[in-house]
Design a protein around this motif. Sequence first.
Motif, PDB file in Angstrom:
ATOM      1  N   LYS A  63      27.307  58.766  39.954  1.00 18.58           N
ATOM      2  CA  LYS A  63      28.856  58.107  39.954  1.00 18.58           C
ATOM      3  C   LYS A  63      29.619  59.679  40.688  1.00 18.58           C
ATOM      4  O   LYS A  63      30.091  59.497  41.298  1.00 18.58           O
ATOM      5  N   GLU A 116      29.013  58.764  44.357  1.00 18.65           N
ATOM      6  CA  GLU A 116      29.147  57.980  44.491  1.00 18.65           C
ATOM      7  C   GLU A 116      31.066  57.926  45.361  1.00 18.65           C
ATOM      8  O   GLU A 116      31.354  57.916  46.219  1.00 18.65           O
ATOM      9  N   LYS A 132      33.902  56.265  34.773  1.00 20.50           N
ATOM     10  CA  LYS A 132      33.318  56.675  34.747  1.00 20.50           C
ATOM     11  C   LYS A 132      32.227  57.601  34.318  1.00 20.50           C
ATOM     12  O   LYS A 132      31.737  57.888  33.785  1.00 20.50           O
ATOM     13  N   THR A 162      35.335  54.463  39.207  1.00 21.01           N
ATOM     14  CA  THR A 162      34.124  55.779  39.649  1.00 21.01           C
ATOM     15  C   THR A 162      34.833  56.883  38.645  1.00 21.01           C
ATOM     16  O   THR A 162      33.721  57.897  37.701  1.00 21.01           O
TER      17      THR A 162
END
Length: 209
Positions: free
Chosen positions: A68, A71, A102, A99
Amino acid sequence: MSKNTVEVSVASERAEAYGGVLIAFFAALMAISQLVNGELEEEMMIAHNKVVNYSNWYQSKSIKESLKESELDNLEALMYTNAIAEDKKSFVYDKIENTKLKVAKYKAEKKEILIGSKNLPKKEWIQDLDGKKGVIVGINEWKSLAKKYDIATRKFDFGVLFFQISIVLGAVCIIIYDNPKLQKALVITMVVVGFIGVVMSIYGYSLAP
């Protein structure tokens, strides 16, 4: 048969009787110690297995967090280079914020898995276990439990060893005949060694979680 011979025989028989009783006594204590030690060893193995399982769980969270984060870096790089069409920017912004949430979630879950729920405020209980929150026993806690069980079982092992030595001394006392002085010395040594076994076993039990 002379009077001295009779006295020696009586003293020898008395020592044999003491030795036999003490053998039975310390054998019973040894059996109890081995039983308790066996249970503690099972708990120790459970704790070690939990350390391995929770460490793997922690590692899986770390991998997800890293993915993550990568990303997030890519999305932010795209925004920085203005490679995103204007009508798509709001979608990417939302994606970036999602994101970030997360990543923060994985960090919090890792922390809870590492140190345990009880060491965190209730509001920081994020990771559930079988649908329940606040029940995570952390890796550090399992390691501590495993160490305590290990120390306790080692003390019990020493206790059992002293019981075994005591029983051997008792057997020698019975085998020897017409030597009451040596038999008396063996009985005394047997009691001392057996007492050490009792102390070590009690100490081991007191150290168990």
